[in-house]
Scaffold this motif. Structure first.
Motif: not given
Length: 412
Positions: A304-312
């Motif tokens: 269980v891990a947070p969804p991927a998000t863009d790194d600025p």
């Protein structure tokens, strides 16, 4: 100290101290000789704002564990040195500081003479833990740079304020090059950055420090044979920021001028390959591949891990000069200093033992166990796996080398 020691360990950085800890626990008589102070390389070859790329929870020595409140934080240079000093004190390790080894030679009786400036020790075994990253490498073009430009290596860089006024050209876009370029730019200096094809690692991904994912995935345990190039060369460590993600595009967004690979110099003029966009793309693809491997690991293990998000720092558009800058006049560009971040190798010329070194004068060994019986090498970059040469390898390396020494002593 009189008589014959079981072991002399040369170098009191994390590698040598980890070996010393294992030897003491095994009851093996030994001494650790250090040319300067405990952790000298970290004191004198790292810049003032240096932070570790490895999170605190993994920056631990054999026998220790992290129990602080900032497990994914980044340890500073001075904190790390303090940790090493505390490790020596707590474990009563036999470290002799200010004693530089000048020569190691066979004694003719299955042991070795270890000479320093003031004495000679006799030992049945020698562990060379001086590291393989203590002699800077510069390309031949550096010899033709005009004298009005000061040239230093990454190991000599301390801070922006310690450099002469003017612009700075940083050469080499691996970890040190990227971090130094950012340090200079953050201080308001004009920075030109000569890049090459080197991968990139995000600082965090899906809720965790990326290094934690790399360790859990087993990617840091990949054997050397699996990533060495056909030429025998090993790809440099990817660009990675210690406190945040650093990318070529994020550097360009804050004003760093991206250049291609240094090609040649003619008088005051440097020429560069027009490969900046290709270098940015290569790092992007490398980072994306790594993210996919982490995603696959998470999926396979139902984590269980947070969804991927863009790194600025990864999605900011790169500001690449168009057309690419392929020629730069050092004088008219106001460049006063060049910082060479083009790698290091080890100086082992003082190890005068048959078969200990290969034709390239680098250690001949398998997993730190030397080709010369009773000679060992600790802390070598990429010695066995991807984590070799980092503190991540200290526990495994100590276990392997100390175990071999104990067995050899039993046979003498």
């Amino acid at each position: 100290m009189s008589g014959v020691l079981d072991v002399v360990v040369i170098g009191a950085g994390w590698a040598g101290l980890g070996i010393s800890h294992g030897l003491r626990r095994s009851g093996v008589s030994h001494v650790v000789l250090e040319r300067g102070r405990i952790g000298e390389t970290w004191r004198s070859q790292r810049w003032d704002s240096f932070h570790f790329n490895i999170p605190r929870v993994l920056t631990v020595m054999p026998g220790d564990h992290y129990d602080g409140s900032d497990p994914e934080g980044a340890m500073t240079r001075d904190e790390f040195v303090g940790m090493l000093e505390g490790y020596v004190s707590r474990n009563s390790l036999p470290v002799q500081i200010g004693e530089s080894v000048t020569e190691v030679t066979p004694d003719g009786a299955n042991g070795y003479h270890v000479r320093t400036q003031s004495r000679m020790l006799n030992a049945r075994n020698v562990v060379v833990a001086s590291g393989s990253l203590n002699r800077p490498r510069r390309p031949a073009v550096s010899q033709r740079i005009p004298a009005f430009v000061r040239q230093i290596d990454a190991s000599d860089y301390r801070s922006a304020t310690a450099l002469e006024p003017g612009a700075i050209l940083v050469v080499g876009s691996g970890q040190s090059g990227g971090q130094i370029a950012k340090d200079l730019s953050d201080a308001g200096r004009q920075v030109f950055f000569a890049t090459s094809k080197i991968g990139r690692i995000q600082r965090r991904y899906r809720g965790r420090d990326v290094v934690l994912w790399l360790v859990d995935c087993g990617l840091m345990d990949i054997r050397r044979e699996e990533f060495v190039l056909p030429s025998g060369a090993i790809p440099g460590r990817p660009l990675q920021g210690a406190l945040e993600t650093i990318s070529l595009q994020s550097l360009s967004a804050q004003g760093v001028v991206l250049l291609g690979r240094v090609a040649s110099v003619d008088g005051k003029v440097l020429t560069f390959a027009g490969d900046v966009a290709e270098n940015v793309r290569f790092a992007d693809e490398n980072s994306a591949t790594l993210r996919r491997k982490i995603d696959d690991y998470i999926a396979r293990n139902s984590i269980v891990a947070p969804p991927a998000t863009d790194d600025p720092a990864e999605v900011v558009p790169p500001k690449i000069p168009f057309p690419p800058i392929t020629s730069l006049d050092l004088e008219t560009s106001g460049i006063s200093t060049m910082v060479w971040c083009t790698g290091f190798d080890g100086d082992f010329s003082w190890v005068k033992v048959p078969f200990a070194l290969g034709a390239d004068q680098q250690p001949s060994h398998v997993d730190g166990i030397g080709a010369a019986s009773g000679v060992y090498f600790a802390g070598l970059d990429f010695a066995s796996t991807r984590k070799s040469g980092t503190i991540l390898s200290s526990i495994d390396e100590s276990r392997t080398i100390v175990g071999h020494i104990v067995r050899r002593l039993g046979q003498l």
